[in-house]
Design a protein around this motif. Structure first.
Motif, mmCIF file in Angstrom:
data_model
loop_
_atom_site.group_PDB
_atom_site.id
_atom_site.type_symbol
_atom_site.label_atom_id
_atom_site.label_comp_id
_atom_site.label_asym_id
_atom_site.label_seq_id
_atom_site.Cartn_x
_atom_site.Cartn_y
_atom_site.Cartn_z
ATOM 1 N N GLN A 99 1.360 -15.877 -34.285
ATOM 2 C CA GLN A 99 2.369 -16.752 -33.715
ATOM 3 C C GLN A 99 2.690 -17.968 -34.572
ATOM 4 O OE1 GLN A 99 0.430 -17.310 -29.771
ATOM 5 N NE2 GLN A 99 2.413 -16.665 -28.989
ATOM 6 N N GLY A 100 1.739 -18.358 -35.417
ATOM 7 C CA GLY A 100 1.918 -19.604 -36.148
ATOM 8 C C GLY A 100 1.502 -20.807 -35.320
ATOM 9 N N HIS A 101 0.858 -20.551 -34.181
ATOM 10 C CA HIS A 101 0.347 -21.610 -33.312
ATOM 11 C C HIS A 101 -1.170 -21.662 -33.520
ATOM 12 C CE1 HIS A 101 3.956 -20.466 -30.565
ATOM 13 N NE2 HIS A 101 4.330 -21.078 -31.678
ATOM 14 N N ILE A 102 -1.612 -22.437 -34.465
ATOM 15 C CA ILE A 102 -3.014 -22.406 -34.868
ATOM 16 C C ILE A 102 -3.920 -23.024 -33.812
ATOM 17 C CG2 ILE A 102 -2.382 -22.436 -37.312
ATOM 18 C CD1 ILE A 102 -3.380 -25.359 -37.313
ATOM 19 N N ASP A 103 -5.183 -22.592 -33.824
ATOM 20 C CA ASP A 103 -6.188 -23.133 -32.906
ATOM 21 C C ASP A 103 -6.849 -24.381 -33.462
ATOM 22 O OD1 ASP A 103 -6.230 -21.092 -30.757
ATOM 23 O OD2 ASP A 103 -6.759 -19.768 -32.418
ATOM 24 N N GLY A 104 -6.717 -24.608 -34.756
ATOM 25 C CA GLY A 104 -7.358 -25.749 -35.399
ATOM 26 C C GLY A 104 -7.769 -25.395 -36.815
ATOM 27 N N THR A 105 -8.755 -26.103 -37.317
ATOM 28 C CA THR A 105 -9.206 -25.878 -38.687
ATOM 29 C C THR A 105 -10.636 -25.350 -38.704
ATOM 30 O OG1 THR A 105 -9.959 -28.183 -38.903
ATOM 31 C CG2 THR A 105 -7.703 -27.679 -39.611
ATOM 32 N N SER A 106 -10.995 -24.816 -39.853
ATOM 33 C CA SER A 106 -12.338 -24.289 -40.064
ATOM 34 C C SER A 106 -12.758 -24.649 -41.490
ATOM 35 C CB SER A 106 -12.346 -22.774 -39.870
ATOM 36 O OG SER A 106 -13.639 -22.236 -40.059
ATOM 37 N N THR A 107 -14.052 -24.730 -41.724
ATOM 38 C CA THR A 107 -14.585 -25.125 -43.028
ATOM 39 C C THR A 107 -15.218 -23.930 -43.734
ATOM 40 O OG1 THR A 107 -15.070 -27.345 -42.183
ATOM 41 C CG2 THR A 107 -16.158 -26.696 -44.225
ATOM 42 N N VAL A 108 -14.967 -23.805 -45.030
ATOM 43 C CA VAL A 108 -15.619 -22.754 -45.823
ATOM 44 C C VAL A 108 -17.095 -23.116 -45.978
ATOM 45 C CG1 VAL A 108 -15.683 -21.532 -48.014
ATOM 46 C CG2 VAL A 108 -13.477 -22.301 -47.088
ATOM 47 N N SER A 123 -16.881 -21.766 -40.726
ATOM 48 C CA SER A 123 -17.415 -22.334 -39.489
ATOM 49 C C SER A 123 -16.529 -21.933 -38.323
ATOM 50 C CB SER A 123 -17.476 -23.862 -39.596
ATOM 51 O OG SER A 123 -16.164 -24.408 -39.740
ATOM 52 N N LEU A 124 -17.066 -22.049 -37.115
ATOM 53 C CA LEU A 124 -16.327 -21.632 -35.933
ATOM 54 C C LEU A 124 -16.717 -22.525 -34.764
ATOM 55 C CD1 LEU A 124 -14.325 -19.444 -34.981
ATOM 56 C CD2 LEU A 124 -16.294 -18.020 -34.381
ATOM 57 N N PHE A 125 -15.740 -23.227 -34.212
ATOM 58 C CA PHE A 125 -16.010 -24.081 -33.059
ATOM 59 C C PHE A 125 -16.502 -23.225 -31.895
ATOM 60 C CE2 PHE A 125 -12.843 -26.983 -35.100
ATOM 61 C CZ PHE A 125 -13.719 -28.059 -35.278
ATOM 62 N N PRO A 126 -17.458 -23.733 -31.100
ATOM 63 C CA PRO A 126 -18.013 -22.941 -29.996
ATOM 64 C C PRO A 126 -16.956 -22.405 -29.040
ATOM 65 C CG PRO A 126 -19.326 -24.916 -30.354
ATOM 66 C CD PRO A 126 -18.122 -25.042 -31.236
ATOM 67 N N GLN A 127 -15.910 -23.199 -28.748
ATOM 68 C CA GLN A 127 -14.902 -22.743 -27.788
ATOM 69 C C GLN A 127 -14.052 -21.597 -28.329
ATOM 70 O OE1 GLN A 127 -15.080 -25.713 -29.223
ATOM 71 N NE2 GLN A 127 -13.077 -26.663 -29.569
ATOM 72 N N TRP A 159 -20.336 -18.819 -36.821
ATOM 73 C CA TRP A 159 -19.567 -18.604 -38.043
ATOM 74 C C TRP A 159 -19.002 -17.183 -38.036
ATOM 75 C CZ3 TRP A 159 -21.623 -14.407 -40.368
ATOM 76 C CH2 TRP A 159 -22.989 -14.167 -40.204
ATOM 77 N N PHE A 160 -18.073 -16.955 -38.938
ATOM 78 C CA PHE A 160 -17.559 -15.597 -39.144
ATOM 79 C C PHE A 160 -17.269 -15.408 -40.623
ATOM 80 C CE2 PHE A 160 -13.715 -18.076 -38.815
ATOM 81 C CZ PHE A 160 -12.814 -17.469 -39.665
ATOM 82 N N GLU A 161 -17.175 -14.158 -41.061
ATOM 83 C CA GLU A 161 -16.903 -13.849 -42.462
ATOM 84 C C GLU A 161 -15.708 -12.910 -42.584
ATOM 85 O OE1 GLU A 161 -21.406 -14.154 -44.403
ATOM 86 O OE2 GLU A 161 -20.535 -12.179 -43.982
ATOM 87 N N VAL A 162 -15.032 -13.005 -43.713
ATOM 88 C CA VAL A 162 -13.985 -12.049 -44.073
ATOM 89 C C VAL A 162 -14.241 -11.595 -45.502
ATOM 90 C CG1 VAL A 162 -12.240 -12.989 -42.517
ATOM 91 C CG2 VAL A 162 -12.431 -13.900 -44.832
ATOM 92 N N SER A 163 -13.869 -10.371 -45.794
ATOM 93 C CA SER A 163 -14.018 -9.818 -47.139
ATOM 94 C C SER A 163 -12.629 -9.696 -47.763
ATOM 95 C CB SER A 163 -14.698 -8.445 -47.084
ATOM 96 O OG SER A 163 -15.992 -8.552 -46.510
ATOM 97 N N LEU A 164 -12.434 -10.326 -48.909
ATOM 98 C CA LEU A 164 -11.115 -10.413 -49.527
ATOM 99 C C LEU A 164 -11.010 -9.487 -50.735
ATOM 100 C CD1 LEU A 164 -10.671 -14.300 -49.424
ATOM 101 C CD2 LEU A 164 -10.065 -12.601 -47.690
ATOM 102 N N ILE A 165 -9.958 -8.673 -50.747
ATOM 103 C CA ILE A 165 -9.702 -7.773 -51.868
ATOM 104 C C ILE A 165 -8.984 -8.542 -52.979
ATOM 105 C CG2 ILE A 165 -9.617 -5.750 -50.372
ATOM 106 C CD1 ILE A 165 -6.560 -5.880 -50.549
ATOM 107 N N PRO A 166 -8.963 -8.010 -54.207
ATOM 108 C CA PRO A 166 -8.304 -8.713 -55.314
ATOM 109 C C PRO A 166 -6.866 -9.100 -55.040
ATOM 110 C CG PRO A 166 -9.651 -6.931 -56.172
ATOM 111 C CD PRO A 166 -9.681 -6.801 -54.671
#
Length: 219
Positions: A99-108, A123-127, A159-166
């Motif tokens: 949607q482009g309606h973000i929930d907020g920010t996260s830190t690497v 990082s991931l906020f508890p809510q 926290w959560f992780e994503v795997s990024l392709i080239p």
């Protein structure tokens, strides 16, 4: 509505600030092609409305709440941004509903390089933790990605992780992300709807408290 498939790496050309807002001018020749006044363009995941455009730039107003909730508050002239035009009805949905309606920010939190892939932990906020599931969809700086790993529900810090392709590393700003960087995140809209329905259902099953009645005095 967007799909999270980034069309172009743009760049912020000008920022004009006021007391409670800012006006951004962004270089993006591809995404302004065919764009008109009032059209939506996602800028690193934040849905903005075109108020002016040239052959290679567009200008959008950003309100105080959006600045407060997103990384646009830290943007500077020359900062790269991920750009995507609104999805065309009848087109292929290559990512997921964004949607482009973000929930907020996260830190690497961590960057783990591999031979071809790169794993980023955020990082991931508890809510928000209950809205993120393993193998589910999430948008990071407007990029549609699949969650490749999540923290156990019992962990104090989520926290959560994503795997990024080239291709993702080269075509988006995620290739430049380092530990400590802030990103915009938007959880899956379907998960948010489910959370709301469950909350309303639970509230409906909760019995209303009984109010005690004061005894009548004898006449």
């Amino acid at each position: 509505m967007f799909t999270g498939i980034i069309e172009e790496l743009g760049q912020i050309e000008r920022i004009e600030t006021t007391v409670d807002a800012a006006r951004f001018t962004i270089h993006g020749p591809l995404v302004v092609d065919g764009a008109g006044h009032g059209d939506s363009i996602a800028v690193s995941g934040v849905c903005l409305t075109v108020v002016e455009r040239t052959a290679s730039t567009f200008t959008a107003d950003v309100m105080a709440q959006t600045l407060h909730m997103s990384t646009l508050s830290e943007a500077r002239v020359g900062s790269p941004v991920n750009l995507e035009r609104a999805a065309l009805v009848g087109g292929r949905l290559g990512g997921h509903i964004v949607q482009g309606h973000i929930d907020g920010t996260s830190t690497v939190l961590a960057v783990t390089p591999g031979e071809a892939w790169r794993v980023l932990r955020f990082s991931l906020f508890p809510q928000l933790a209950k809205l993120v599931v393993d193998k589910g969809s999430i948008a990071i700086d407007g990029v549609s990605l699949t969650v490749s790993n999540i923290s156990p529900a019992t962990d104090a810090t989520q926290w959560f992780e994503v795997s990024l392709i080239p291709e993702t590393l080269a075509a988006t700003t995620l290739g430049e992300r380092r530990v400590g960087d802030l990103v915009n995140i938007e959880t899956d809209i379907l998960a948010r709807h489910v959370e709301r329905m469950l909350a309303l259902s639970a509230a409906a099953k909760t019995p209303e408290p009984q109010h005690a009645t004061a005894p009548r005095s004898a006449s």
